[in-house]
Motif scaffolding. Structure first.
Motif, mmCIF file in Angstrom:
data_model
loop_
_atom_site.group_PDB
_atom_site.id
_atom_site.type_symbol
_atom_site.label_atom_id
_atom_site.label_comp_id
_atom_site.label_asym_id
_atom_site.label_seq_id
_atom_site.Cartn_x
_atom_site.Cartn_y
_atom_site.Cartn_z
ATOM 1 N N LYS A 62 0.634 -0.970 -0.306
ATOM 2 C CA LYS A 62 0.185 -0.171 0.083
ATOM 3 C C LYS A 62 1.265 1.212 0.071
ATOM 4 O O LYS A 62 0.846 2.231 -0.776
ATOM 5 C CB LYS A 62 -0.999 -0.275 0.862
ATOM 6 C CG LYS A 62 -2.459 -1.215 1.411
ATOM 7 C CD LYS A 62 -3.078 -0.594 2.820
ATOM 8 C CE LYS A 62 -4.164 -1.681 2.317
ATOM 9 N NZ LYS A 62 -4.813 -1.665 3.486
ATOM 10 N N GLU A 63 2.041 0.797 0.445
ATOM 11 C CA GLU A 63 2.615 1.897 1.124
ATOM 12 C C GLU A 63 3.338 2.649 -0.671
ATOM 13 O O GLU A 63 3.540 3.932 -0.396
ATOM 14 C CB GLU A 63 4.024 1.988 2.137
ATOM 15 C CG GLU A 63 3.051 2.920 3.208
ATOM 16 C CD GLU A 63 4.313 2.008 4.458
ATOM 17 O OE1 GLU A 63 5.842 1.355 3.938
ATOM 18 O OE2 GLU A 63 4.222 1.726 5.148
ATOM 19 N N GLU A 64 3.763 1.733 -1.523
ATOM 20 C CA GLU A 64 4.763 1.759 -2.685
ATOM 21 C C GLU A 64 3.573 2.267 -3.283
ATOM 22 O O GLU A 64 3.626 3.085 -4.775
ATOM 23 C CB GLU A 64 4.900 0.459 -2.441
ATOM 24 C CG GLU A 64 6.195 0.289 -4.096
ATOM 25 C CD GLU A 64 7.021 0.473 -3.858
ATOM 26 O OE1 GLU A 64 8.440 1.176 -4.704
ATOM 27 O OE2 GLU A 64 7.616 1.276 -2.592
ATOM 28 N N GLU A 65 1.963 1.528 -3.350
ATOM 29 C CA GLU A 65 1.474 2.104 -4.460
ATOM 30 C C GLU A 65 0.785 3.842 -4.057
ATOM 31 O O GLU A 65 1.106 4.729 -4.688
ATOM 32 C CB GLU A 65 -0.199 1.465 -3.913
ATOM 33 C CG GLU A 65 -0.345 0.110 -4.434
ATOM 34 C CD GLU A 65 -1.337 -0.688 -4.620
ATOM 35 O OE1 GLU A 65 -1.926 0.075 -3.532
ATOM 36 O OE2 GLU A 65 -1.288 -2.341 -4.667
ATOM 37 N N LYS B 120 3.221 5.606 -2.787
ATOM 38 C CA LYS B 120 4.303 6.833 -3.165
ATOM 39 C C LYS B 120 4.071 6.498 -4.402
ATOM 40 O O LYS B 120 4.496 7.945 -4.676
ATOM 41 C CB LYS B 120 6.123 5.723 -2.893
ATOM 42 C CG LYS B 120 6.800 6.176 -2.956
ATOM 43 C CD LYS B 120 7.835 5.456 -2.438
ATOM 44 C CE LYS B 120 8.957 6.489 -2.414
ATOM 45 N NZ LYS B 120 10.456 4.857 -2.914
ATOM 46 N N LYS B 121 3.692 5.585 -5.349
ATOM 47 C CA LYS B 121 4.064 5.734 -6.560
ATOM 48 C C LYS B 121 3.163 6.508 -6.684
ATOM 49 O O LYS B 121 3.227 7.032 -8.245
ATOM 50 C CB LYS B 121 3.716 4.457 -7.752
ATOM 51 C CG LYS B 121 4.887 3.365 -7.146
ATOM 52 C CD LYS B 121 4.778 1.800 -8.111
ATOM 53 C CE LYS B 121 5.465 1.286 -7.818
ATOM 54 N NZ LYS B 121 5.369 0.108 -8.557
ATOM 55 N N ARG B 122 2.261 6.645 -5.849
ATOM 56 C CA ARG B 122 0.660 7.944 -6.723
ATOM 57 C C ARG B 122 0.495 9.053 -6.855
ATOM 58 O O ARG B 122 1.246 10.211 -7.456
ATOM 59 C CB ARG B 122 -0.462 7.651 -6.282
ATOM 60 C CG ARG B 122 -1.656 7.888 -6.560
ATOM 61 C CD ARG B 122 -3.012 8.433 -5.183
ATOM 62 N NE ARG B 122 -2.168 8.618 -3.931
ATOM 63 C CZ ARG B 122 -2.603 10.098 -3.628
ATOM 64 N NH1 ARG B 122 -2.975 10.771 -4.852
ATOM 65 N NH2 ARG B 122 -1.902 10.108 -2.347
ATOM 66 N N ILE B 123 1.903 9.365 -5.660
ATOM 67 C CA ILE B 123 2.294 10.514 -5.476
ATOM 68 C C ILE B 123 3.538 11.500 -6.138
ATOM 69 O O ILE B 123 3.036 12.009 -6.303
ATOM 70 C CB ILE B 123 2.410 10.597 -3.588
ATOM 71 C CG1 ILE B 123 1.534 10.753 -3.073
ATOM 72 C CG2 ILE B 123 3.531 11.853 -3.027
ATOM 73 C CD1 ILE B 123 1.885 10.035 -1.205
ATOM 74 N N GLU B 124 4.587 10.582 -6.210
ATOM 75 C CA GLU B 124 5.192 10.743 -7.540
ATOM 76 C C GLU B 124 4.688 10.912 -8.869
ATOM 77 O O GLU B 124 5.378 11.863 -8.938
ATOM 78 C CB GLU B 124 6.442 9.275 -7.418
ATOM 79 C CG GLU B 124 7.265 9.508 -5.731
ATOM 80 C CD GLU B 124 8.039 7.767 -6.285
ATOM 81 O OE1 GLU B 124 7.671 6.991 -7.562
ATOM 82 O OE2 GLU B 124 8.992 7.824 -5.448
#
Length: 357
Positions: free
Chosen positions: A222-225, A227-231
């Motif tokens: 979830k954190e990776e997703e 993070k990708k969304r924010i990036e």
């Protein structure tokens, strides 16, 4: 009659257990800081009676108790009085013999209490020893509770031969081995139960860790997703900002270019008419532009240097230059725009260079 006998026997054993249990409890209050270890006593005994003897446990009484429990053996306590008249005969005739050495080492733990030491004196008092030599056999369960005690002392021992003493030890061991077996069985059962509990605890901990790991991986995903969304959003924002900035720069550049064109046109419109080269005081000046090309123009040498700058400013190439100076040969800056051309010693057909700031 049998019931009365069993009751009396159990009562006597309970009284023995109770009295010795108090003895063990009182040992906790002994100051061991100045006690002499059995190893020192043994050295003296070996000097007198030789080295053939059962192995004496080297340590304190509590350590001997723990050792005998750990290895599943009865503990023989020998209370030693070096000055007593019976001691030499007992040591030479019984204790320091090969037959007793072999049997005791195989089946018992032997600990010596010398009454001349502080710990030996305490043991002597708690056992209520009144004559010597004294042999006591004890067995303590895993909880420190006395299960059995028997003893022989004084004339009772001195009336025994080494074979009698051996038979007494052998009979005691055979008649009471079930206590050791029971204790070993209970200890093995406790160990088995402990291992089962450990296995269950380990399985529970492993399951718990597995659940935690799954949860950690889910959270990590979830954190990776996120993070990708924010990036991605940040990248999109940066691209929009960059595009907007480039548009603003382009607009600003166009404005500046337009201003330069207007300035150039204004300068060109206000530039004095080029004089005829045949007129008085007229000279021809060559100027090397930024692209390397040359332009020539006639100037009145009494005109200000500003006219030369205005001529350069009116050219198409100068639009890309923000600030510059004219330089005469040999590398002589011409920067005083209010002075005349003649005052700057510029001659006809001189070549002026453009030096950017």
């Amino acid at each position: 009659m049998s019931t009365l006998y069993n009751f009396t026997l159990n009562l006597l054993i309970s009284l023995y257990n109770f009295s010795f249990g108090i003895f063990l409890g009182r040992l906790d209050y002994v100051n061991h800081n100045h006690l002499i270890q059995p190893k020192n006593i043994l050295l003296d005994l070996e000097k007198t009676y030789g080295e053939i003897h059962p192995t004496f446990f080297e340590g304190k009484f509590e350590e001997a108790i723990n050792y005998s429990k750990e290895f599943g053996r009865f503990l023989i306590v020998y209370v030693h009085s070096g000055d007593h008249e019976n001691t030499p005969n007992f040591c030479e005739g019984i204790l320091f013999t090969e037959i007793i050495q072999n049997y005791v080492d195989e089946n018992y733990v032997l600990w010596i209490a010398d009454i001349t030491t502080k710990e030996g004196a305490v043991i002597n008092k708690r056992l209520k020893v009144s004559t010597y030599p004294y042999i006591g056999i004890i067995h303590v369960n895993d909880n420190g509770q006395v299960m059995l005690r028997t003893h022989r002392a004084g004339d009772d021992i001195m009336s025994m031969t080494v074979d009698d003493f051996m038979t007494w030890l052998l009979n005691f061991h055979e008649n009471n081995q079930h206590l050791i077996d029971l204790q070993r069985s209970e200890r093995e059962q406790r160990e088995q139960d402990r291992l089962i509990m450990e296995e269950q605890d380990l399985a529970f901990q492993q399951a718990l860790e597995a659940d935690k790991e799954k949860e950690r991986l889910r959270n990590l995903e979830k954190e990776e997703e996120e993070k990708k969304r924010i990036e991605a959003e940040e990248l999109e924002k940066q691209l929009r900002e960059k595009e907007l900035l480039e548009q603003q720069k382009l607009i600003e550049l166009e404005k500046q270019q337009q201003l330069k064109l207007q300035k150039r046109q204004l300068i060109k419109d206000n530039l004095p008419e080029e004089p005829n080269k045949n007129e008085e005081n007229v000279i021809t000046i060559a100027i090397r532009l930024i692209d390397g090309s040359r332009v020539k123009r006639n100037f009145n040498k009494l005109s200000p240097v500003q006219d030369i700058y205005n001529f350069v400013d009116s050219s198409q190439e100068i639009l890309e230059i923000d600030s510059y100076d004219l330089v005469a040969y040999p590398n002589r800056p011409v920067t005083d725009k209010e002075s005349t051309i003649d005052e700057n010693q510029i001659k006809s057909n001189d070549l002026l260079q453009i030096s950017e700031h």
